[in-house]
Design a protein around this motif. Structure first.
Motif, PDB file in Angstrom:
ATOM      1  N   UNK A  56     -13.382  14.046  -5.650  1.00  0.00           N
ATOM      2  CA  UNK A  56     -13.992  15.277  -4.989  1.00  0.00           C
ATOM      3  C   UNK A  56     -13.750  16.561  -5.311  1.00  0.00           C
ATOM      4  N   UNK A  57     -15.017  17.046  -6.168  1.00  0.00           N
ATOM      5  CA  UNK A  57     -14.926  18.937  -6.812  1.00  0.00           C
ATOM      6  C   UNK A  57     -14.370  19.465  -7.188  1.00  0.00           C
ATOM      7  N   UNK A  58     -13.261  17.979  -8.194  1.00  0.00           N
ATOM      8  CA  UNK A  58     -12.478  18.517  -9.492  1.00  0.00           C
ATOM      9  C   UNK A  58     -10.867  18.988  -8.557  1.00  0.00           C
ATOM     10  N   UNK A  59     -11.192  17.986  -6.602  1.00  0.00           N
ATOM     11  CA  UNK A  59      -9.387  18.578  -5.938  1.00  0.00           C
ATOM     12  C   UNK A  59      -8.308  17.003  -6.582  1.00  0.00           C
ATOM     13  N   UNK A  60      -9.172  15.839  -7.103  1.00  0.00           N
ATOM     14  CA  UNK A  60      -7.935  15.133  -7.314  1.00  0.00           C
ATOM     15  C   UNK A  60      -8.775  14.289  -8.285  1.00  0.00           C
ATOM     16  N   UNK A  67       0.508   0.205 -16.584  1.00  0.00           N
ATOM     17  CA  UNK A  67       1.181  -0.313 -15.464  1.00  0.00           C
ATOM     18  C   UNK A  67       0.681  -0.693 -14.447  1.00  0.00           C
ATOM     19  N   UNK A  68      -1.010  -1.008 -14.457  1.00  0.00           N
ATOM     20  CA  UNK A  68      -1.775  -1.640 -13.249  1.00  0.00           C
ATOM     21  C   UNK A  68      -1.869  -1.135 -11.778  1.00  0.00           C
ATOM     22  N   UNK A  69      -1.531   0.206 -11.631  1.00  0.00           N
ATOM     23  CA  UNK A  69      -1.424   1.075 -11.117  1.00  0.00           C
ATOM     24  C   UNK A  69      -2.459   1.948 -10.940  1.00  0.00           C
ATOM     25  N   UNK A  70      -2.768   2.285  -9.630  1.00  0.00           N
ATOM     26  CA  UNK A  70      -4.745   3.406  -9.393  1.00  0.00           C
ATOM     27  C   UNK A  70      -3.567   4.394  -8.685  1.00  0.00           C
ATOM     28  N   UNK A  71      -3.560   5.833  -9.154  1.00  0.00           N
ATOM     29  CA  UNK A  71      -3.465   6.891  -9.328  1.00  0.00           C
ATOM     30  C   UNK A  71      -3.522   7.679  -8.884  1.00  0.00           C
ATOM     31  N   UNK A  72      -3.326   8.647  -7.899  1.00  0.00           N
ATOM     32  CA  UNK A  72      -5.167  10.574  -7.213  1.00  0.00           C
ATOM     33  C   UNK A  72      -3.643  10.935  -7.354  1.00  0.00           C
ATOM     34  N   UNK A  73      -3.957  12.467  -8.020  1.00  0.00           N
ATOM     35  CA  UNK A  73      -3.165  13.150  -7.944  1.00  0.00           C
ATOM     36  C   UNK A  73      -4.229  14.293  -8.133  1.00  0.00           C
ATOM     37  N   UNK A  74      -3.360  14.670  -6.759  1.00  0.00           N
ATOM     38  CA  UNK A  74      -3.939  16.689  -6.085  1.00  0.00           C
ATOM     39  C   UNK A  74      -3.719  17.455  -7.341  1.00  0.00           C
ATOM     40  N   UNK A  75      -4.997  17.599  -7.959  1.00  0.00           N
ATOM     41  CA  UNK A  75      -4.740  19.522  -8.590  1.00  0.00           C
ATOM     42  C   UNK A  75      -3.981  20.369  -7.519  1.00  0.00           C
ATOM     43  N   UNK A  76      -3.845  20.792  -6.666  1.00  0.00           N
ATOM     44  CA  UNK A  76      -3.544  21.587  -5.674  1.00  0.00           C
ATOM     45  C   UNK A  76      -2.226  21.595  -5.263  1.00  0.00           C
ATOM     46  N   UNK A  77      -1.345  20.298  -5.105  1.00  0.00           N
ATOM     47  CA  UNK A  77      -0.381  20.091  -4.475  1.00  0.00           C
ATOM     48  C   UNK A  77       0.250  18.836  -4.749  1.00  0.00           C
ATOM     49  N   UNK A  78       1.457  18.481  -5.777  1.00  0.00           N
ATOM     50  CA  UNK A  78       1.911  17.655  -5.792  1.00  0.00           C
ATOM     51  C   UNK A  78       2.457  16.474  -4.632  1.00  0.00           C
ATOM     52  N   UNK A  79       2.716  17.025  -3.659  1.00  0.00           N
ATOM     53  CA  UNK A  79       3.192  16.535  -2.727  1.00  0.00           C
ATOM     54  C   UNK A  79       2.275  15.325  -1.725  1.00  0.00           C
TER      55      UNK A  79
END
Length: 86
Positions: A56-60, A67-79
């Motif tokens: 997403x253009x560096x947004x995520x 740990x067999x987890x697939x995670x999505x981290x926002x580069x703008x908001x932790x929540x």
């Protein structure tokens, strides 16, 4: 801890690193040839992330780990960060 994965953002002075301490760090190079400085820090994996990328253009930041987890981290908001599978 030791670095487990690296990812560079295309055409940007930004790099992602994953480490054995289960963290993801976003680094920025302020000038060509300079030492990078820490821009953002993310955590949440139970084991070291081994695959990282951006979406997403560096947004995520996408990450998968031992740990067999697939995670999505926002580069703008932790929540907006979340786990998609385990």
């Amino acid at each position: 801890g030791p670095v487990t994965a690296l990812h560079f953002f295309p055409e940007q002075p930004v790099m992602l690193s994953a480490a054995a301490d289960n963290s993801l760090k976003e680094w920025i190079f302020d000038e060509p040839g300079s030492t990078p400085r820490l821009l953002k820090f993310r955590s949440g994996h139970g084991s070291p992330p081994t695959c990282i990328g951006h979406y997403g253009s560096g947004k995520h930041i996408l990450s998968a780990g031992q740990d067999r987890a697939f995670r999505v981290f926002s580069t703008y908001r932790d929540q907006q960060s979340r786990e998609l599978s385990q």
